[in-house]
Design a protein around this motif. Sequence first.
Motif, short mmCIF file in Angstrom:
data_model
loop_
_atom_site.label_atom_id
_atom_site.label_comp_id
_atom_site.label_asym_id
_atom_site.label_seq_id
_atom_site.Cartn_x
_atom_site.Cartn_y
_atom_site.Cartn_z
N ALA A 56 -2.50 -9.09 -2.48
CA ALA A 56 -3.04 -7.83 -2.96
C ALA A 56 -4.35 -8.10 -3.68
CB ALA A 56 -2.05 -7.15 -3.89
N ARG A 57 -5.25 -7.17 -3.60
CA ARG A 57 -6.59 -7.42 -4.14
C ARG A 57 -6.74 -6.88 -5.56
NH1 ARG A 57 -7.68 -4.82 0.79
NH2 ARG A 57 -7.81 -6.28 2.51
N ALA A 58 -7.75 -7.42 -6.22
CA ALA A 58 -8.16 -6.93 -7.52
C ALA A 58 -9.56 -6.39 -7.37
CB ALA A 58 -8.14 -8.06 -8.54
N GLU A 59 -9.88 -5.34 -8.08
CA GLU A 59 -11.15 -4.66 -7.85
C GLU A 59 -11.80 -4.17 -9.13
OE1 GLU A 59 -11.40 -1.59 -5.05
OE2 GLU A 59 -11.30 -2.98 -3.36
N GLN A 60 -13.08 -3.86 -8.96
CA GLN A 60 -13.82 -3.09 -9.95
C GLN A 60 -14.19 -1.80 -9.26
OE1 GLN A 60 -17.37 -2.52 -9.48
NE2 GLN A 60 -17.62 -1.31 -11.33
N GLY A 61 -13.99 -0.68 -9.91
CA GLY A 61 -14.32 0.57 -9.25
C GLY A 61 -14.52 1.69 -10.25
N THR A 62 -14.74 2.89 -9.74
CA THR A 62 -14.88 4.07 -10.59
C THR A 62 -13.51 4.68 -10.81
OG1 THR A 62 -17.06 4.48 -9.65
CG2 THR A 62 -16.02 6.30 -10.82
N MET A 63 -12.99 4.55 -12.00
CA MET A 63 -11.64 5.02 -12.29
C MET A 63 -11.66 6.52 -12.60
SD MET A 63 -10.47 2.22 -11.77
CE MET A 63 -11.65 0.96 -11.39
N GLN A 64 -10.63 7.18 -12.09
CA GLN A 64 -10.55 8.61 -12.30
C GLN A 64 -9.68 8.97 -13.51
OE1 GLN A 64 -12.41 10.67 -10.51
NE2 GLN A 64 -13.19 8.87 -9.42
N GLY A 65 -8.56 8.26 -13.68
CA GLY A 65 -7.63 8.71 -14.70
C GLY A 65 -7.41 7.75 -15.85
N ARG A 75 -9.51 -16.96 2.37
CA ARG A 75 -10.83 -16.36 2.51
C ARG A 75 -11.67 -17.14 3.53
NH1 ARG A 75 -9.39 -11.71 0.75
NH2 ARG A 75 -9.67 -11.22 -1.46
N ALA A 76 -11.56 -18.49 3.48
CA ALA A 76 -12.30 -19.31 4.43
C ALA A 76 -11.88 -19.01 5.86
CB ALA A 76 -12.10 -20.79 4.11
N GLU A 77 -10.59 -18.84 6.07
CA GLU A 77 -10.10 -18.54 7.41
C GLU A 77 -10.61 -17.18 7.88
OE1 GLU A 77 -5.85 -18.51 9.82
OE2 GLU A 77 -5.92 -17.92 7.71
N ALA A 78 -10.61 -16.18 6.98
CA ALA A 78 -11.09 -14.85 7.35
C ALA A 78 -12.56 -14.88 7.74
CB ALA A 78 -10.86 -13.87 6.19
N LEU A 79 -13.37 -15.61 6.96
CA LEU A 79 -14.80 -15.68 7.25
C LEU A 79 -15.05 -16.46 8.52
CD1 LEU A 79 -17.68 -15.02 6.47
CD2 LEU A 79 -17.67 -17.00 4.93
N ALA A 134 -17.44 -1.94 5.25
CA ALA A 134 -16.39 -2.90 5.61
C ALA A 134 -15.31 -2.97 4.54
CB ALA A 134 -17.00 -4.27 5.85
N PHE A 135 -15.69 -2.83 3.26
CA PHE A 135 -14.70 -2.85 2.19
C PHE A 135 -13.71 -1.70 2.33
CE2 PHE A 135 -17.78 -5.51 -0.23
CZ PHE A 135 -16.91 -6.50 -0.64
N HIS A 136 -14.14 -0.61 2.94
CA HIS A 136 -13.29 0.56 3.10
C HIS A 136 -12.64 0.61 4.48
CE1 HIS A 136 -14.55 2.37 -0.69
NE2 HIS A 136 -15.80 2.04 -0.39
N GLY A 137 -12.81 -0.45 5.29
CA GLY A 137 -12.25 -0.48 6.62
C GLY A 137 -10.77 -0.86 6.61
N ASP A 138 -10.28 -1.30 7.78
CA ASP A 138 -8.89 -1.72 7.86
C ASP A 138 -8.71 -3.06 7.15
OD1 ASP A 138 -9.81 -3.71 9.62
OD2 ASP A 138 -9.33 -2.52 11.40
N HIS A 139 -7.47 -3.57 7.20
CA HIS A 139 -7.17 -4.80 6.46
C HIS A 139 -8.05 -5.96 6.89
CE1 HIS A 139 -4.73 -7.79 4.35
NE2 HIS A 139 -4.76 -8.51 5.46
N GLN A 186 -11.05 -5.91 8.38
CA GLN A 186 -12.45 -5.69 7.99
C GLN A 186 -12.66 -5.94 6.51
OE1 GLN A 186 -12.66 -1.65 9.45
NE2 GLN A 186 -13.84 -2.25 11.26
N ALA A 187 -11.72 -5.45 5.69
CA ALA A 187 -11.84 -5.65 4.25
C ALA A 187 -11.73 -7.13 3.91
CB ALA A 187 -10.76 -4.85 3.52
N ALA A 188 -10.83 -7.85 4.60
CA ALA A 188 -10.67 -9.28 4.33
C ALA A 188 -11.96 -10.03 4.62
CB ALA A 188 -9.52 -9.85 5.18
N VAL A 189 -12.64 -9.69 5.70
CA VAL A 189 -13.92 -10.33 6.04
C VAL A 189 -14.98 -9.97 5.00
CG1 VAL A 189 -15.80 -10.41 7.72
CG2 VAL A 189 -13.42 -10.50 8.50
N ALA A 190 -14.99 -8.72 4.55
CA ALA A 190 -15.98 -8.30 3.55
C ALA A 190 -15.81 -9.09 2.26
CB ALA A 190 -15.84 -6.80 3.28
N TYR A 191 -14.57 -9.22 1.79
CA TYR A 191 -14.32 -10.00 0.58
C TYR A 191 -14.72 -11.46 0.78
CZ TYR A 191 -11.81 -6.50 -2.19
OH TYR A 191 -11.48 -5.40 -2.95
N ALA A 192 -14.36 -12.02 1.93
CA ALA A 192 -14.66 -13.43 2.19
C ALA A 192 -16.15 -13.68 2.28
CB ALA A 192 -13.97 -13.87 3.48
#
Length: 329
Positions: free
Chosen positions: A24-33, A174-178, A196-201, A203-209
């Motif tokens: 599971a990922r950890a993120e920085q984002g715009t929090m709503q609540g 991450r190395a394998e994904a990239l 890509a960060f908002h794509g499927d699993h 795509q997101a894995a490649v973006a993070y990597a």
Amino acid sequence: MRLLGFVAALAVSLAVLLGAPGQARAEQGTMQGWALQDATSQIVVGRAVIRFEPWAAEEAHELADELPGWWAEIERELGRDLDDGMTIHLVSHAGQVARATGMPNWVSGVAHPPRGEIAIALHNPDGSPSDLGTLLRHELVHVALYRATGGAELPRWFHEGVAESVANEVSLMRAEALAGAVFGPGVPPLSRMEAAFHGDHAQAAVAYAAARDFTTWLRYHDVEGAQFRQLLSQLRNGRSFEQSFMDAYEVPLEELDAQWRSGLFGRFVWFPLLGSGSLPFLLVGPVVGFAWVRRKRQLAAAWARMEAEEEAERAARIERAEYMLGSWT
């Protein structure tokens, strides 16, 4: 025999890591609540507060013991003493993080840098135990990066890449994904990284990597890492993102991106061997690549010290010889 034993052990470790389910990922984002309920217990570590329920006391105290050292290490990497005031919420499950912050259900950790607030979960969305140390270090970097740049507006690939790189530089997953992207559909350009960060699993894995690898490359672009710290200083001084790269690295971001991409094929040449049975090369490839990046500036500094010591010794010998000659005249 000892070497064969080491390779066998490393092979088992790699099989476990590469075969494990996606973290599971950890993120920085715009929090709503940020509607997290106040916990009944807390630990104060300097100006930081860890809030938790009594059943999580052991994990909370372990994090509290590590927190000062982790924060000091992050400060060194970013090249600045930073305000260490923050609130860390330790909750049971990733679903609580998602409900409280408005983030996706797959998020096990999240940070709100302007408020210095972090939430991490003991369990991933699938119920498995989370890596609390990695989660917290990742979120700490998000908060620290925001403070180091004076709250500058940064693209997501940079924020996530720096957090991934500084928090935990080695990641075989991450190395394998990239590598899969390098020898497959290709690594998305920076202009499409946000999507890509908002794509499927996958795509997101490649973006993070990719973000992680590029920012690590930027951090070790020069021997002392001074250019990366200069980049952060320029951002803090109000320079634009693109201009800050030009000021710090003396070339445009586009050229740095092109240089990084030009080296990907050679660095991940081990990947096609995954299916060929050439496991020893697979074992060595990522480790050698990381070691080269990680130790480049330390090795250069060591050589410089050795040369300085040799020069000082030569100078001392010359001085002694001149003294002895002078004593005979």
